[in-house]
Write a protein that holds these residues in place. Structure first.
Motif, PDB file in Angstrom:
ATOM      1  N   VAL A   1     -13.756 -35.045  20.913  1.00 47.58           N
ATOM      2  CA  VAL A   1     -14.236 -33.822  21.242  1.00 47.58           C
ATOM      3  C   VAL A   1     -12.950 -32.743  21.015  1.00 47.58           C
ATOM      4  N   VAL A   2     -11.709 -33.169  21.363  1.00 45.68           N
ATOM      5  CA  VAL A   2     -10.384 -32.583  21.337  1.00 45.68           C
ATOM      6  C   VAL A   2     -10.197 -32.169  19.758  1.00 45.68           C
ATOM      7  N   LEU A   3     -10.174 -33.225  18.992  1.00 43.63           N
ATOM      8  CA  LEU A   3      -9.990 -32.958  17.493  1.00 43.63           C
ATOM      9  C   LEU A   3     -11.173 -31.834  16.776  1.00 43.63           C
ATOM     10  N   TYR A   4     -12.316 -31.985  17.474  1.00 41.29           N
ATOM     11  CA  TYR A   4     -13.419 -31.047  17.059  1.00 41.29           C
ATOM     12  C   TYR A   4     -12.922 -29.653  17.338  1.00 41.29           C
TER      13      TYR A   4
ATOM     14  N   TRP B   1     -10.912 -22.191   9.612  1.00 47.14           N
ATOM     15  CA  TRP B   1     -12.032 -23.386   9.623  1.00 47.14           C
ATOM     16  C   TRP B   1     -13.056 -22.531   8.685  1.00 47.14           C
ATOM     17  N   GLN B   2     -13.769 -21.445   8.861  1.00 46.00           N
ATOM     18  CA  GLN B   2     -14.706 -20.926   8.261  1.00 46.00           C
ATOM     19  C   GLN B   2     -14.756 -21.009   6.762  1.00 46.00           C
ATOM     20  N   ARG B   3     -13.586 -20.462   6.138  1.00 50.23           N
ATOM     21  CA  ARG B   3     -13.389 -20.652   4.635  1.00 50.23           C
ATOM     22  C   ARG B   3     -13.324 -22.179   4.402  1.00 50.23           C
ATOM     23  N   THR B   4     -12.586 -22.975   5.059  1.00 50.14           N
ATOM     24  CA  THR B   4     -12.609 -24.254   4.862  1.00 50.14           C
ATOM     25  C   THR B   4     -13.918 -25.245   4.400  1.00 50.14           C
ATOM     26  N   ARG B   5     -14.696 -24.689   5.641  1.00 48.31           N
ATOM     27  CA  ARG B   5     -16.061 -25.524   5.772  1.00 48.31           C
ATOM     28  C   ARG B   5     -16.892 -24.945   4.510  1.00 48.31           C
ATOM     29  N   GLU B   6     -16.789 -23.846   4.007  1.00 47.76           N
ATOM     30  CA  GLU B   6     -17.579 -23.465   3.002  1.00 47.76           C
ATOM     31  C   GLU B   6     -16.909 -23.720   1.788  1.00 47.76           C
TER      32      GLU B   6
END
Length: 304
Positions: free
Chosen positions: A58-61, A70-75
């Motif tokens: 949970v902490v890492l998430y 994060w948004q750009r990395t996820r895409e």
């Protein structure tokens, strides 16, 4: 004087009660309580481990998803659409990696064994053979695998030798065999040298020749002792088969590279990496199991 209507059962030192006439094993109260304590402690340890793992996840998430990029990395790395496109091609290329693993693994074991035997031969007449095996092992253990691949894949075709293949799969597999044979040879040599000299002496006293003593007495013991190390080398070989993509062979990695190069989305690389991880983890766990089993047998004084 007290009379008993039946046989008297006395509790043994190990917590068991002796079996009656055909009654079978009957655990004592002390043994039952000890087993109940062990089960309770195991359940408690499992619960603590699960809770700590959940908290860490949970902490890492939240740390990862809360980062600014994060948004750009996820895409770019975790796109579900590109993952669906890449998975069939990656699995198709993975068949090449599996074929390389089987063929190269067999060749590595054979050549590594021959090199190890050559390095352990005794007598001055075998000095040239020992020197060549030692030079081969030292050279290819020190040479980075990526450089070996480049030298073989691009150097051999540049020689324009008649009858020599230019197939990138064959050349890439040959480079893997050259490098891993040196590592496996050292594993086998360590196993051979771990066998006590008295084993050779006993075999010779029974009338076996030096070659027979090596084949039927020393090598079987040596191989059993180095099985975990050999499995670890095979796990590494499985991962490194992806390097044949340098030669242009369409394996899982190169298939991912082709798809990623179209739109500069790197999700196919993640898919290829997860596929290799899915193959490696079972082999790693099997290696751990074999190692633990051999350690238990060694601790109990069994045959190793």
């Amino acid at each position: 004087m007290t009379l008993h209507s039946g046989p008297v059962r006395e509790e043994r030192d190990d917590g068991r009660q002796p079996a009656g006439d055909g009654d079978g094993y009957v655990p004592s109260r002390r043994r039952i309580e000890r087993e109940r304590f062990h089960r309770t402690r195991t359940r408690r340890a499992t619960a603590v481990a699960a809770l700590s793992t959940l908290v860490t996840a949970v902490v890492l998430y939240f740390v990862v998803t809360g980062s600014p990029g994060w948004q750009r990395t996820r895409e770019t790395f975790f796109s579900a659409e590109y993952a669906r496109q890449a998975l069939p091609k990656v699995l198709e290329g993975l068949l090449l990696n599996l074929r390389l693993l089987v063929v190269c693994g067999a060749a590595v074991l054979l050549i590594g064994m021959l090199l190890a035997v050559a390095r352990t031969l005794r007598g001055p007449v075998f000095f040239p053979l020992r020197a060549l095996a030692t030079a081969y092992t030292d050279f290819f253990r020190g040479l980075p695998l990526i450089i070996c691949l480049l030298m073989v894949v691009f150097g051999v075709p540049a020689l324009r030798l008649q009858g020599v293949t230019t197939d990138p799969v064959v050349l890439g597999g040959s480079a893997l065999v050259l490098t891993y044979s040196a590592y496996v040879a050292e594993v086998f040599r360590a196993g051979i040298e771990s066998v006590h000299p008295s084993q050779r002496a006993a075999a010779r006293s029974l009338g076996l020749s030096s070659g027979q003593a090596l084949c039927f007495v020393v090598l079987p013991q040596a191989v059993r002792r180095v099985v975990p190390a050999l499995l670890n080398d095979l796990v590494s070989l499985q991962k490194d088969t992806g390097l044949v993509s340098i030669a242009g062979a369409v394996d899982a990695v190169y298939a991912a590279q082709i798809i990623a190069g179209k739109d500069f989305n790197y999700t196919p690389y993640v898919v290829a990496g997860l596929v290799f991880v899915a193959l490696t983890i079972p082999m790693t766990r099997f290696t751990d199991w074999v190692t633990a089993r051999m350690d238990r047998r060694r601790a109990q004084g069994g045959t190793v």
